[in-house]
Design a protein around this motif. Structure first.
Motif, PDB file in Angstrom:
ATOM      1  N   LEU A   1       9.721  -4.762  -1.404  1.00  0.00           N
ATOM      2  CA  LEU A   1       9.073  -4.051  -1.774  1.00  0.00           C
ATOM      3  C   LEU A   1       9.731  -2.983  -0.360  1.00  0.00           C
ATOM      4  O   LEU A   1      10.049  -1.969  -0.581  1.00  0.00           O
ATOM      5  N   ILE A   2      10.318  -3.637   0.652  1.00  0.00           N
ATOM      6  CA  ILE A   2      11.707  -2.550   1.286  1.00  0.00           C
ATOM      7  C   ILE A   2      12.559  -1.532   0.857  1.00  0.00           C
ATOM      8  O   ILE A   2      12.352  -0.708   0.315  1.00  0.00           O
ATOM      9  N   GLY A   3      12.958  -2.612  -0.309  1.00  0.00           N
ATOM     10  CA  GLY A   3      14.139  -2.120  -1.596  1.00  0.00           C
ATOM     11  C   GLY A   3      13.429  -0.742  -1.543  1.00  0.00           C
ATOM     12  O   GLY A   3      13.590   0.388  -2.629  1.00  0.00           O
ATOM     13  N   PHE A   4      12.030  -1.036  -2.658  1.00  0.00           N
ATOM     14  CA  PHE A   4      11.047  -0.603  -3.235  1.00  0.00           C
ATOM     15  C   PHE A   4      10.975   1.030  -2.599  1.00  0.00           C
ATOM     16  O   PHE A   4      10.492   2.472  -3.171  1.00  0.00           O
ATOM     17  N   VAL A   5      10.462   0.499  -1.720  1.00  0.00           N
ATOM     18  CA  VAL A   5       9.624   1.702  -0.860  1.00  0.00           C
ATOM     19  C   VAL A   5      11.135   2.880  -0.591  1.00  0.00           C
ATOM     20  O   VAL A   5      10.807   4.501  -0.553  1.00  0.00           O
TER      21      VAL A   5
ATOM     22  N   GLY B   1       0.759  -1.242  -0.040  1.00  0.00           N
ATOM     23  CA  GLY B   1       0.141   0.045   0.032  1.00  0.00           C
ATOM     24  C   GLY B   1       0.944   1.074   0.294  1.00  0.00           C
ATOM     25  O   GLY B   1       0.837   2.162  -0.758  1.00  0.00           O
ATOM     26  N   THR B   2       2.673   1.709   0.955  1.00  0.00           N
ATOM     27  CA  THR B   2       3.000   2.508   1.039  1.00  0.00           C
ATOM     28  C   THR B   2       3.332   2.695  -0.397  1.00  0.00           C
ATOM     29  O   THR B   2       3.412   4.020  -0.939  1.00  0.00           O
ATOM     30  N   ALA B   3       3.795   1.146  -0.874  1.00  0.00           N
ATOM     31  CA  ALA B   3       4.807   1.776  -2.446  1.00  0.00           C
ATOM     32  C   ALA B   3       3.643   2.362  -3.600  1.00  0.00           C
ATOM     33  O   ALA B   3       3.989   2.810  -4.364  1.00  0.00           O
ATOM     34  N   ALA B   4       1.975   2.202  -3.674  1.00  0.00           N
ATOM     35  CA  ALA B   4       1.341   2.451  -4.898  1.00  0.00           C
ATOM     36  C   ALA B   4       1.463   3.926  -4.254  1.00  0.00           C
ATOM     37  O   ALA B   4       0.866   4.188  -5.433  1.00  0.00           O
ATOM     38  N   ILE B   5       1.070   4.293  -3.071  1.00  0.00           N
ATOM     39  CA  ILE B   5       0.869   5.808  -2.803  1.00  0.00           C
ATOM     40  C   ILE B   5       2.247   6.344  -2.792  1.00  0.00           C
ATOM     41  O   ILE B   5       2.160   7.465  -3.795  1.00  0.00           O
ATOM     42  N   ARG B   6       3.373   6.273  -3.127  1.00  0.00           N
ATOM     43  CA  ARG B   6       4.596   7.171  -2.834  1.00  0.00           C
ATOM     44  C   ARG B   6       5.179   6.796  -4.456  1.00  0.00           C
ATOM     45  O   ARG B   6       5.986   7.373  -4.325  1.00  0.00           O
ATOM     46  N   ASN B   7       4.472   5.151  -5.431  1.00  0.00           N
ATOM     47  CA  ASN B   7       5.365   5.584  -6.934  1.00  0.00           C
ATOM     48  C   ASN B   7       3.831   5.240  -7.311  1.00  0.00           C
ATOM     49  O   ASN B   7       3.820   3.927  -7.429  1.00  0.00           O
ATOM     50  N   PRO B   8       3.266   6.108  -7.785  1.00  0.00           N
ATOM     51  CA  PRO B   8       1.506   4.659  -8.315  1.00  0.00           C
ATOM     52  C   PRO B   8       2.555   4.878  -9.643  1.00  0.00           C
ATOM     53  O   PRO B   8       1.111   4.047 -10.156  1.00  0.00           O
ATOM     54  N   SER B   9       3.677   4.780 -10.488  1.00  0.00           N
ATOM     55  CA  SER B   9       3.862   4.310 -11.795  1.00  0.00           C
ATOM     56  C   SER B   9       4.126   2.638 -11.092  1.00  0.00           C
ATOM     57  O   SER B   9       3.653   1.917 -11.816  1.00  0.00           O
ATOM     58  N   LEU B  10       4.323   2.040 -10.476  1.00  0.00           N
ATOM     59  CA  LEU B  10       3.754   1.129  -9.784  1.00  0.00           C
ATOM     60  C   LEU B  10       2.229   0.162 -10.276  1.00  0.00           C
ATOM     61  O   LEU B  10       2.570  -0.812 -10.459  1.00  0.00           O
ATOM     62  N   VAL B  11       1.473   0.618 -10.188  1.00  0.00           N
ATOM     63  CA  VAL B  11       0.341   0.140 -10.439  1.00  0.00           C
ATOM     64  C   VAL B  11      -0.243   0.354 -11.971  1.00  0.00           C
ATOM     65  O   VAL B  11      -0.600   1.359 -13.001  1.00  0.00           O
ATOM     66  N   SER B  12       0.972  -0.445 -12.588  1.00  0.00           N
ATOM     67  CA  SER B  12       0.694  -0.454 -14.323  1.00  0.00           C
ATOM     68  C   SER B  12       1.175  -1.856 -15.408  1.00  0.00           C
ATOM     69  O   SER B  12       1.513  -2.603 -14.074  1.00  0.00           O
ATOM     70  N   LEU B  13       1.268  -1.937 -15.865  1.00  0.00           N
ATOM     71  CA  LEU B  13       1.220  -3.211 -16.942  1.00  0.00           C
ATOM     72  C   LEU B  13       2.666  -3.152 -16.581  1.00  0.00           C
ATOM     73  O   LEU B  13       3.628  -4.284 -16.320  1.00  0.00           O
ATOM     74  N   SER B  14       3.552  -1.801 -16.884  1.00  0.00           N
ATOM     75  CA  SER B  14       5.128  -2.144 -16.729  1.00  0.00           C
ATOM     76  C   SER B  14       5.506  -1.890 -15.558  1.00  0.00           C
ATOM     77  O   SER B  14       6.455  -2.335 -15.874  1.00  0.00           O
TER      78      SER B  14
END
Length: 447
Positions: free
Chosen positions: A277-281, A24-37
């Motif tokens: 996800l920790i590294g991503f966030v 949830g944090t990753a999707a909020i911090r970087n919305p580009s995660l919620v995409s095909l790419s």
């Protein structure tokens, strides 16, 4: 047996809760995660770590504290070997590449097993020796990062879509282990890891079971090396320490017991995804020149906390045994998918001006009177009406989730109802990704 299964499943609550918070944090911090790419790139990057964790999991289940600390250098050894042989023209096609990668992984693990079982050297000594030896051999094969991956892997690491050969490898590896858990060999392997003496007195061939675990671990690390080669499209002899530390941390975080007898592919998958996800966030925050140090410090801290939680779970589990990990997964997953849907569609709805509404009296505003008809008005609810509907829906969801948790608390596997809910969550996730990739679809439909 049911109590032991329920206790073992309790260890999944920690990675499930953590993955929900991080996703949830990753999707909020970087919305580009919620995409095909976005999801395609996440799968490509996380696949080597997931398969390396699978390799450690297969060995940890067999007991004796068998944790192959050389999993990182071994993955790099297979990577540089494949790249070097490709540059020399020895291999070029998929068959030869897979044969070399899987064969090298299995051969190393067989050597590992022979030394531990028949020479009777402690596994930790063999693992450290392999770590040092492979780290040096990798630099002999390839002095610096470079080279070229096999040509057929050129499109594997692009990450432009979710469906890729890397995802297929992950699905096959995960499904293969789940099918393996249905076999008597797996039951004997868990018995060996849980109590080797009891397994021996029961007639289990301990040495055969351990050799089989090492062979499976070799296959997993070979697949992980192929995914890593596709990710970087070259060879990297320095990939060792980081991968080992991260995979061991993911193993412990996924609830796999280092002493043996407890663990599975689901826990290992959740643990590896949490570490990714920790590294991503953390990457969404700007720590400047100390970014890499902060990430490594986080991995180390999580490893220590995971070990402490492992000691606390049996105590806390007595009071939360009524909570099913799979029920918690469905409830938390619903919340995460809701966040992704909001992130995916916010640009479409926020860009539209709110429809003008005429002033209404008290009865029309707060009671269930029919709203005035209009060409652009599909549903008009007052704040109190919306609150009432949402409260009723939340209450119904809570009741269903509570009943489901109670019914599944002592169950080792998910029931049909949970499978259906997980399928709905997956479909909702694809809907979020689709909406993010095509934000103008809703406007086109309305026009």
């Amino acid at each position: 047996m049911s109590e032991r299964s329920s206790s073992a499943s309790t260890y999944l609550l920690v990675p499930i809760l953590l993955i929900a918070v991080l996703l949830g944090t990753a999707a909020i911090r970087n919305p580009s995660l919620v995409s095909l790419s976005g999801f395609g790139s996440a799968i490509i990057v996380a696949a080597p770590l997931i398969l390396a964790t699978y390799s450690l999991m297969a060995l940890a289940v067999s007991g004796r504290g068998t944790v192959d600390l050389a999993v990182g250098p071994l993955l790099a050894f297979i990577n540089v070997s494949v790249v070097k042989l490709t540059m020399l023209g020895v291999i070029s096609g998929p068959f030869g590449t897979f044969f070399v990668a899987l064969g090298l992984g299995v051969l190393y693990q067989l050597l590992f097993a022979l030394i531990v079982i028949w020479v009777r050297v402690q596994p930790i000594i063999v693992a450290l020796s392999g770590f040092l030896a492979l780290s040096g051999i990798n630099l002999v094969i390839l002095q610096r990062p470079g080279g070229t991956a096999p040509e057929f892997m050129a499109s594997w690491g692009l990450g432009q879509t979710i469906f890729s050969p890397v995802l297929l490898i992950l699905v096959i590896a995960t499904a293969g282990w789940l099918l393996f858990t249905l076999s008597p060999f797996y039951a004997n392997l868990r018995m060996v890891g849980y109590d080797e003496r009891a397994a021996w007195t029961s007639g289990v061939r301990i040495n055969i079971g351990r050799v089989g675990a090492h062979v499976i671990a070799g296959l997993f690390v070979g697949l992980g090396a192929l995914c890593y080669t596709a990710l970087i499209s070259s060879g990297d002899p320095t990939q060792g320490t980081t991968m080992t530390l991260t995979a061991v941390t993911a193993l412990v975080l996924g609830g796999v017991s280092l002493s043996g007898g407890r663990g599975g592919v689901i826990g290992a998958l959740f643990g590896a995804l949490n570490l990714y996800l920790i590294g991503f966030v953390l990457a969404t925050f700007n720590f400047g020149a100390i970014q890499a140090f902060v990430t490594q410090m986080s991995y180390g801290a999580i490893l220590v906390l995971s070990l402490l939680l492992t000691l606390l779970v049996p105590i806390v589990g007595r009071y939360i045994s009524f909570i099913s990990p799979w029920g918690a997964f469905v409830v938390l997953g619903t919340g995460v998918v809701a966040i992704m849907l909001q992130v995916a569609t916010s640009a479409t709805y926020l860009s539209e001006a709110p429809a003008p509404r005429d002033a209404a009296g008290l009865a029309t505003r707060y009671l269930l009177d029919a709203p005035p008809a209009g060409p652009d008005l599909a549903l008009a609810l007052s704040p109190i009406q919306m609150t009432a509907f949402l409260a009723a829906g939340a209450f119904a969801t809570f009741v269903v989730a509570a009943r489901m948790m109670k019914a599944e608390a002592g169950s080792r596997r998910m029931g049909v109802f949970l499978y259906l809910l997980v399928g709905i969550l997956i479909l909702s996730l694809f809907a979020a990704i689709f909406l993010e990739g095509a934000p103008n679809i809703l406007n086109g439909v309305r026009q």
